[in-house]
Design a protein around this motif. Structure first.
Motif, PDB file in Angstrom:
ATOM      1  N   LEU A 243     -13.721   7.311  -2.638  1.00 37.23           N
ATOM      2  CA  LEU A 243     -14.062   6.076  -3.482  1.00 37.23           C
ATOM      3  C   LEU A 243     -13.144   5.021  -3.527  1.00 37.23           C
ATOM      4  CD1 LEU A 243     -16.217   7.803  -6.033  1.00 37.23           C
ATOM      5  CD2 LEU A 243     -17.168   6.194  -4.295  1.00 37.23           C
ATOM      6  N   GLY A 244     -11.990   5.161  -3.004  1.00 40.63           N
ATOM      7  CA  GLY A 244     -10.856   4.336  -3.305  1.00 40.63           C
ATOM      8  C   GLY A 244      -9.471   4.923  -2.685  1.00 40.63           C
ATOM      9  N   ASN A 245      -8.344   4.300  -2.754  1.00 38.07           N
ATOM     10  CA  ASN A 245      -7.015   4.609  -2.241  1.00 38.07           C
ATOM     11  C   ASN A 245      -6.458   4.690  -3.756  1.00 38.07           C
ATOM     12  OD1 ASN A 245      -4.470   5.490  -1.236  1.00 38.07           O
ATOM     13  ND2 ASN A 245      -4.042   3.386  -0.537  1.00 38.07           N
ATOM     14  N   MET A 246      -6.161   5.715  -4.252  1.00 38.01           N
ATOM     15  CA  MET A 246      -5.548   6.262  -5.559  1.00 38.01           C
ATOM     16  C   MET A 246      -3.929   5.608  -5.569  1.00 38.01           C
ATOM     17  SD  MET A 246      -6.989   9.729  -6.893  1.00 38.01           S
ATOM     18  CE  MET A 246      -7.132   9.141  -8.754  1.00 38.01           C
ATOM     19  N   ARG A 247      -3.616   5.370  -4.513  1.00 39.15           N
ATOM     20  CA  ARG A 247      -2.011   4.834  -4.428  1.00 39.15           C
ATOM     21  C   ARG A 247      -1.997   3.398  -4.296  1.00 39.15           C
ATOM     22  NH1 ARG A 247       1.469   8.839  -5.794  1.00 39.15           N
ATOM     23  NH2 ARG A 247       0.735  10.840  -4.910  1.00 39.15           N
ATOM     24  N   ASN A 248      -3.287   2.693  -4.235  1.00 40.59           N
ATOM     25  CA  ASN A 248      -3.267   1.217  -4.373  1.00 40.59           C
ATOM     26  C   ASN A 248      -3.443   0.751  -5.624  1.00 40.59           C
ATOM     27  OD1 ASN A 248      -5.249  -1.147  -4.341  1.00 40.59           O
ATOM     28  ND2 ASN A 248      -3.837  -1.534  -2.833  1.00 40.59           N
ATOM     29  N   PRO A 249      -2.708  -0.116  -6.269  1.00 42.50           N
ATOM     30  CA  PRO A 249      -2.838  -0.504  -7.830  1.00 42.50           C
ATOM     31  C   PRO A 249      -4.302  -0.792  -8.435  1.00 42.50           C
ATOM     32  CG  PRO A 249      -0.839  -1.207  -6.764  1.00 42.50           C
ATOM     33  CD  PRO A 249      -1.397  -0.645  -5.767  1.00 42.50           C
ATOM     34  N   ARG A 250      -4.778  -1.652  -7.509  1.00 41.46           N
ATOM     35  CA  ARG A 250      -6.102  -2.252  -7.746  1.00 41.46           C
ATOM     36  C   ARG A 250      -7.143  -1.209  -7.920  1.00 41.46           C
ATOM     37  NH1 ARG A 250      -7.040  -8.425  -5.023  1.00 41.46           N
ATOM     38  NH2 ARG A 250      -5.299  -9.272  -6.487  1.00 41.46           N
TER      39      ARG A 250
END
Length: 277
Positions: A243-250
């Motif tokens: 669902l998203g990249n957990m290492r990306n702040p946004r």
């Protein structure tokens, strides 16, 4: 003071203590509970168990939700590293999953989103089967072969495996949906239906404004893989969604807030309903 009031006061004290102790993110569990009530099938004034859903657009349908990993996997290295069947080859039973830079675990994220999706689907009349029933440090698994076969024996209509990615590539963000390749005899029977489910899920996430992954080949939000036991061992339409990249702040902000998780849950539940017609 009544026992109920004492319990309420103690709960408040514990919550304040948790925040003061530097684990304020746990408070989001309360926010998710509010989202669960809003999603149904809980009556606004009800006390106790959820109200029965007599019928709905998904009545008679069975959906499998697979919240990725388990919070305690890292405490059981020998168990999660032992090899299990994965569709013509063997792989480790499971992995620890990833986390945000602030330490919010993928297992917890997947668990909370899955519970929100379940509430919405049950409210639409569906039967929902979960591949795990807890998110605890003293639990591990289930293994990928168990996850892959989950739903086969009950002739479920589809399965969605919920995850968060952990890419360290600079600027990597967004979601992508993973579907099986066409591999005889493993996935030949579900390849086309799984691809259709992946397309519907991608469209639903688009509708909620979730960005497509910019670090997956082709940049279309779709990925096809032959190395995942969760897909290979399934006899029902199955996809895995990062669902998203957990290492990306946004992405991490969306994944660690109740409103963000509610966004994902709306998209997943809508996709299931659309796919099942």
């Amino acid at each position: 003071m009544t026992a109920r009031r004492v319990a309420s006061v103690l709960s408040l004290v514990l919550l304040v203590g948790a925040v003061a102790g530097g684990i304020a993110w746990r408070r989001t569990e309360v926010d998710d509970q509010v989202s669960l009530v809003a999603a149904g099938p809980y009556a606004p004034g009800a006390v106790g168990a959820p109200r029965a859903v007599a019928a709905g657009p998904l009545a008679g349908r069975t959906v499998v939700l697979d919240p990725g990993h388990q919070l305690g996997n890292h405490n059981y290295p020998r168990r999660i590293n032992h090899l299990v069947p994965a569709g013509g080859f063997k792989k480790p039973c499971n992995t620890t999953g990833t986390s945000t830079n602030g330490g919010y675990p993928e297992a917890t994220f997947a668990w909370r989103v899955a519970r929100l999706v379940k509430a919405r689907l049950v409210g639409l009349g569906a039967r929902v089967v979960m591949t795990r029933h807890s998110n605890r440090q003293d639990r591990w698994g289930p293994c990928v072969d168990v996850r892959g076969r989950s739903g086969n024996s009950v002739d479920a209509d589809l399965k969605v495996s919920i995850h968060g990615d952990g890419s360290f590539r600079s600027g990597a963000h967004g979601f992508h949906v993973i579907a099986p390749t066409d591999r005889k005899p493993w996935t030949h029977d579900i390849y086309r239906s799984s691809r259709r489910l992946a397309l519907v899920l991608r469209s639903s996430l688009h509708r909620e404004g979730v960005p497509v992954a910019n670090y997956i080949a082709d940049g279309d939000g779709l990925d096809f893989r032959s190395d995942l036991g969760t897909l290979n061992l399934s006899n029902i339409p199955t996809v895995m969604v990062e669902l998203g990249n957990m290492r990306n702040p946004r992405d991490a902000h969306r994944m660690t807030t109740a409103s963000g998780r509610a966004t994902y849950a709306r998209a997943l539940a809508r996709a299931v309903r659309t796919y099942l017609g």
